[in-house]
Design a protein around this motif. Structure first.
Motif, PDB file in Angstrom:
ATOM      1  N   ARG A  55     -21.717  32.042  20.411  1.00  0.00           N
ATOM      2  CA  ARG A  55     -22.177  31.191  21.256  1.00  0.00           C
ATOM      3  C   ARG A  55     -22.245  29.879  20.673  1.00  0.00           C
ATOM      4  N   GLY A  56     -21.724  29.816  19.524  1.00  0.00           N
ATOM      5  CA  GLY A  56     -21.717  28.177  19.180  1.00  0.00           C
ATOM      6  C   GLY A  56     -21.944  28.226  17.754  1.00  0.00           C
ATOM      7  N   TYR A  57     -21.931  26.779  17.076  1.00  0.00           N
ATOM      8  CA  TYR A  57     -21.929  26.817  15.714  1.00  0.00           C
ATOM      9  C   TYR A  57     -22.976  25.986  15.378  1.00  0.00           C
ATOM     10  N   ARG A  58     -23.911  25.889  14.471  1.00  0.00           N
ATOM     11  CA  ARG A  58     -24.951  24.753  14.346  1.00  0.00           C
ATOM     12  C   ARG A  58     -25.280  24.680  12.844  1.00  0.00           C
ATOM     13  N   ALA A  59     -26.022  23.787  12.471  1.00  0.00           N
ATOM     14  CA  ALA A  59     -26.466  23.548  11.104  1.00  0.00           C
ATOM     15  C   ALA A  59     -27.634  23.971  10.883  1.00  0.00           C
ATOM     16  N   LEU A  60     -28.015  24.742   9.823  1.00  0.00           N
ATOM     17  CA  LEU A  60     -29.449  25.134   9.440  1.00  0.00           C
ATOM     18  C   LEU A  60     -29.952  24.109   8.744  1.00  0.00           C
ATOM     19  N   TYR A  61     -31.115  23.798   9.024  1.00  0.00           N
ATOM     20  CA  TYR A  61     -31.862  22.611   8.125  1.00  0.00           C
ATOM     21  C   TYR A  61     -33.113  23.362   7.305  1.00  0.00           C
ATOM     22  N   ASP A  62     -33.411  22.587   6.209  1.00  0.00           N
ATOM     23  CA  ASP A  62     -34.625  22.842   5.465  1.00  0.00           C
ATOM     24  C   ASP A  62     -35.892  22.314   6.305  1.00  0.00           C
ATOM     25  N   ALA A  63     -36.629  23.011   7.032  1.00  0.00           N
ATOM     26  CA  ALA A  63     -37.608  22.465   7.671  1.00  0.00           C
ATOM     27  C   ALA A  63     -38.917  22.154   6.844  1.00  0.00           C
ATOM     28  N   ILE A  64     -38.915  22.333   5.860  1.00  0.00           N
ATOM     29  CA  ILE A  64     -40.024  21.856   4.610  1.00  0.00           C
ATOM     30  C   ILE A  64     -39.537  20.414   4.435  1.00  0.00           C
ATOM     31  N   ARG A  65     -38.351  20.067   4.152  1.00  0.00           N
ATOM     32  CA  ARG A  65     -37.931  18.853   3.669  1.00  0.00           C
ATOM     33  C   ARG A  65     -38.016  17.735   4.650  1.00  0.00           C
ATOM     34  N   LEU A  66     -38.021  18.189   6.109  1.00  0.00           N
ATOM     35  CA  LEU A  66     -38.012  17.417   7.357  1.00  0.00           C
ATOM     36  C   LEU A  66     -39.478  17.473   7.667  1.00  0.00           C
ATOM     37  N   GLY A  67     -40.256  17.843   7.075  1.00  0.00           N
ATOM     38  CA  GLY A  67     -41.818  17.827   7.370  1.00  0.00           C
ATOM     39  C   GLY A  67     -42.217  18.730   8.612  1.00  0.00           C
ATOM     40  N   ARG A  68     -41.401  19.640   8.846  1.00  0.00           N
ATOM     41  CA  ARG A  68     -41.788  20.787  10.025  1.00  0.00           C
ATOM     42  C   ARG A  68     -42.183  22.075   9.038  1.00  0.00           C
ATOM     43  N   THR A 117     -44.255  23.403  13.560  1.00  0.00           N
ATOM     44  CA  THR A 117     -44.819  22.032  13.799  1.00  0.00           C
ATOM     45  C   THR A 117     -44.734  21.311  12.421  1.00  0.00           C
ATOM     46  N   ALA A 118     -45.239  19.834  12.346  1.00  0.00           N
ATOM     47  CA  ALA A 118     -45.387  19.250  11.302  1.00  0.00           C
ATOM     48  C   ALA A 118     -46.571  19.551  10.555  1.00  0.00           C
TER      49      ALA A 118
END
Length: 163
Positions: A55-68, A117-118
């Motif tokens: 269905r697509g391609y996406r980046a997995l991000y580190d939610a903790i490093r982004l404050g979420r 959430t944050a």
């Protein structure tokens, strides 16, 4: 779905297993790893995309490093579970970006939501202003995650190929 899965051959399954873990792999390297040349690998990728298997391609991000870093699981009970009410709820859930996952459940409640959430104040706002106002919500129960032990997404189609 079971029909589509049975139509996938060994090469298709290998492609999906590799892309599940390494979405940015080059077609050349993918072809080498599955044992085909580049052209048939590209054709298989296009077919899997056209059929909606990929269905697509996406980046997995580190939610903790982004404050979420606040994750809550929310049980939702609806006041109405007729098909039109479920459709209205489903449609509204898609518009709430903090809801990462939503599952219709067979059990003591109707839906299970994964909400990110944050922090607790952010979650309380989402619960009050968004989740509680979704169509037909009768009640909610929240369970706060203390730690994510495993949060990888899809598992490989072929047993024993996971990293």
């Amino acid at each position: 779905m079971a029909e589509m899965l049975s139509e996938l051959d060994t090469f298709d399954r290998k492609i999906l297993d590799i892309l599940t873990v390494e979405g940015r792999i080059s077609v050349t390297e993918l072809a080498r790893r599955i044992g085909l040349s580049k052209s048939p690998t590209q054709a298989r990728l296009k077919r899997l995309e056209d059929q909606g298997v990929i269905r697509g391609y996406r980046a997995l991000y580190d939610a903790i490093r982004l404050g979420r870093d606040h994750v809550a699981f929310v049980e939702v009970k609806l006041s109405d579970t007729r098909e039109s009410a479920l459709a209205a709820f489903n449609s509204a859930v898609l518009k709430v970006p903090e809801i990462e996952q939503c599952h219709l459940i067979a059990g003591a409640f109707d839906y299970l939501l994964k909400v990110r959430t944050a922090g607790m104040p952010g979650y309380r706002a989402v619960l009050a202003e968004k989740i509680s106002t979704l169509p037909h919500v009768a009640s909610t129960s929240t369970y706060v995650a203390m730690q994510a032990v495993k949060e990888e997404g899809l598992s490989p189609l072929t047993p024993g190929t996971g990293s």
